[in-house]
Design a protein around this motif. Structure first.
Motif, PDB file in Angstrom:
ATOM      1  N   SER A  18       0.885  -1.160   0.000  1.00 53.60           N
ATOM      2  CA  SER A  18       0.000   0.000   0.000  1.00 53.60           C
ATOM      3  C   SER A  18       0.922   1.209   0.000  1.00 53.60           C
ATOM      4  O   SER A  18       1.623   1.472   0.987  1.00 53.60           O
TER       5      SER A  18
ATOM      6  N   GLU B  65      -3.790   6.460  -0.858  1.00 52.02           N
ATOM      7  CA  GLU B  65      -3.082   5.181  -0.894  1.00 52.02           C
ATOM      8  C   GLU B  65      -3.337   4.455  -2.216  1.00 52.02           C
ATOM      9  O   GLU B  65      -4.482   4.382  -2.683  1.00 52.02           O
ATOM     10  N   ILE B  66      -2.274   3.924  -2.791  1.00 55.10           N
ATOM     11  CA  ILE B  66      -2.377   3.127  -4.015  1.00 55.10           C
ATOM     12  C   ILE B  66      -1.942   1.703  -3.703  1.00 55.10           C
ATOM     13  O   ILE B  66      -0.831   1.470  -3.214  1.00 55.10           O
TER      14      ILE B  66
ATOM     15  N   PRO C  31      -0.610  -2.037 -10.336  1.00 50.25           N
ATOM     16  CA  PRO C  31      -1.287  -1.052  -9.484  1.00 50.25           C
ATOM     17  C   PRO C  31      -2.807  -1.130  -9.667  1.00 50.25           C
ATOM     18  O   PRO C  31      -3.306  -1.395 -10.761  1.00 50.25           O
ATOM     19  N   ASP C  32      -3.534  -0.921  -8.580  1.00 52.22           N
ATOM     20  CA  ASP C  32      -4.964  -0.648  -8.693  1.00 52.22           C
ATOM     21  C   ASP C  32      -5.111   0.853  -8.936  1.00 52.22           C
ATOM     22  O   ASP C  32      -4.630   1.664  -8.137  1.00 52.22           O
TER      23      ASP C  32
ATOM     24  N   PRO D 141      -6.702   4.619  -9.118  1.00 47.26           N
ATOM     25  CA  PRO D 141      -7.593   5.326  -8.195  1.00 47.26           C
ATOM     26  C   PRO D 141      -9.064   5.013  -8.486  1.00 47.26           C
ATOM     27  O   PRO D 141      -9.504   5.070  -9.634  1.00 47.26           O
TER      28      PRO D 141
ATOM     29  N   SER E 275      -7.205   0.707  -3.864  1.00 49.91           N
ATOM     30  CA  SER E 275      -6.717   2.088  -3.896  1.00 49.91           C
ATOM     31  C   SER E 275      -7.793   3.070  -3.435  1.00 49.91           C
ATOM     32  O   SER E 275      -8.976   2.733  -3.358  1.00 49.91           O
ATOM     33  N   TYR E 276      -7.359   4.291  -3.163  1.00 51.81           N
ATOM     34  CA  TYR E 276      -8.276   5.320  -2.648  1.00 51.81           C
ATOM     35  C   TYR E 276      -9.304   5.698  -3.712  1.00 51.81           C
ATOM     36  O   TYR E 276      -9.122   5.458  -4.907  1.00 51.81           O
TER      37      TYR E 276
ATOM     38  N   ALA F  95       3.508   6.305  -7.186  1.00 51.14           N
ATOM     39  CA  ALA F  95       3.661   4.960  -6.629  1.00 51.14           C
ATOM     40  C   ALA F  95       4.934   4.299  -7.142  1.00 51.14           C
ATOM     41  O   ALA F  95       5.683   3.666  -6.373  1.00 51.14           O
TER      42      ALA F  95
END
Length: 277
Positions: free
Chosen positions: A5, A12-13, A56-57, A59, A64-65, A88
């Motif tokens: 994270s 947060e990513i 990565p997820d 945003p 993620s946020y 990130a």
């Protein structure tokens, strides 16, 4: 698989990664329940033999946020994603990398390659938003199904089955287990709330950012992967990308829709590995 994270100035990513070697960042699409791992899990055994795969997820998705209305008024989801993903990667100490993006993630990948061409070694785009200029009716069939999913009576397994049917050429290869898993992943309340904000922001902005205007800024050698039967980001819109990207090649899969990495898994993995090598 390792999970991080990562703290950015936006929020947060969530990032998953596996494998060793040259870094390959893979950006997922924007459908309900999408995330880095859910979109590319089946491809990891092949790709992690050659690459350090970073997922990565974006945003609003996965772990993620969730961008707020204020965030989406100030900047497009693509601009937000590019900022967050670069931060990130910086936090993970990743400077130069190969980049792959599908659909919404393809739009972010195009923008990243335009904004920081020095950091993207090679680029793979699967039916990307933003760089595509459609000649047929819009919104497309797949885009309409995506919009319907969280509206009206809200999400259901029946709606998810209808959504998947528009994403692929032959839905029979994806059974009830796939529908159920994707449906359950789509039920996070914060993601549903974000999706309504995201759709409203798209409507205000008139769709994706027009990144096709600056395709000439892409310096990285680029591989376009497209399903001939894609009903979401249609093949006819690829012509501008072929003309404007300097070093580009296109591979078209017959009897294939929007999810090339699933529908033509083995060929997708071979083409990506060969191109990046």
């Amino acid at each position: 698989m390792k999970h991080h994270s990562v703290t950015t100035t936006l929020g947060e990513i969530a990032v998953a990664e596996a494998g060793e070697g040259p870094v390959l960042v893979m950006l997922h699409g924007g459908g309900p329940g999408a995330s880095g791992v859910s979109n590319y899990r089946q491809n990891l055994p092949a790709l992690t033999r050659h690459f350090r795969v970073v997922l990565p997820d974006q945003p609003g998705f996965g772990g993620s946020y969730r961008p707020t209305d204020e965030d989406l008024d100030k900047r497009s989801i693509t601009e937000i994603t590019v900022d967050a993903v670069f931060q990130a990667l910086d936090a993970l100490g990743i400077e130069t990398f190969h980049l792959l993006g599908n659909s919404l993630g393809g739009a972010a990948a195009i923008a990243m390659a335009q904004e920081r061409p020095d950091r993207v070694a090679k680029l793979v785009l699967m039916a990307p938003g933003g760089g595509w200029l459609p000649f047929g009716p819009t919104p497309t069939e797949g885009q309409k199904e995506m919009f319907r999913y969280y509206n009206g009576t809200g999400p259901s397994e029946k709606k998810m089955a209808a959504f998947i049917r528009t994403m692929v050429f032959d839905h029979k290869q994806f059974g009830e287990d796939v529908v159920k898993a994707r449906y359950e992943a789509s039920l996070d309340e914060s993601h549903i709330a974000f999706y309504h904000r995201y759709n409203a922001a798209f409507a205000r902005r008139g769709g994706m950012d027009p990144m096709w205007r600056d395709l000439h800024k892409i310096k990285a050698p680029t591989l376009l992967l497209w399903g001939r039967d894609d009903r979401t980001i249609t093949l006819d819109g690829a012509q501008l990308m072929l003309k404007q990207i300097r070093d580009v090649q296109l591979h078209v899969f017959g009897r294939c829709g929007h999810w090339v990495q699933l529908e033509r898994q083995r060929e997708f993995e071979d083409l990506v590995t060969g191109f990046l090598a």
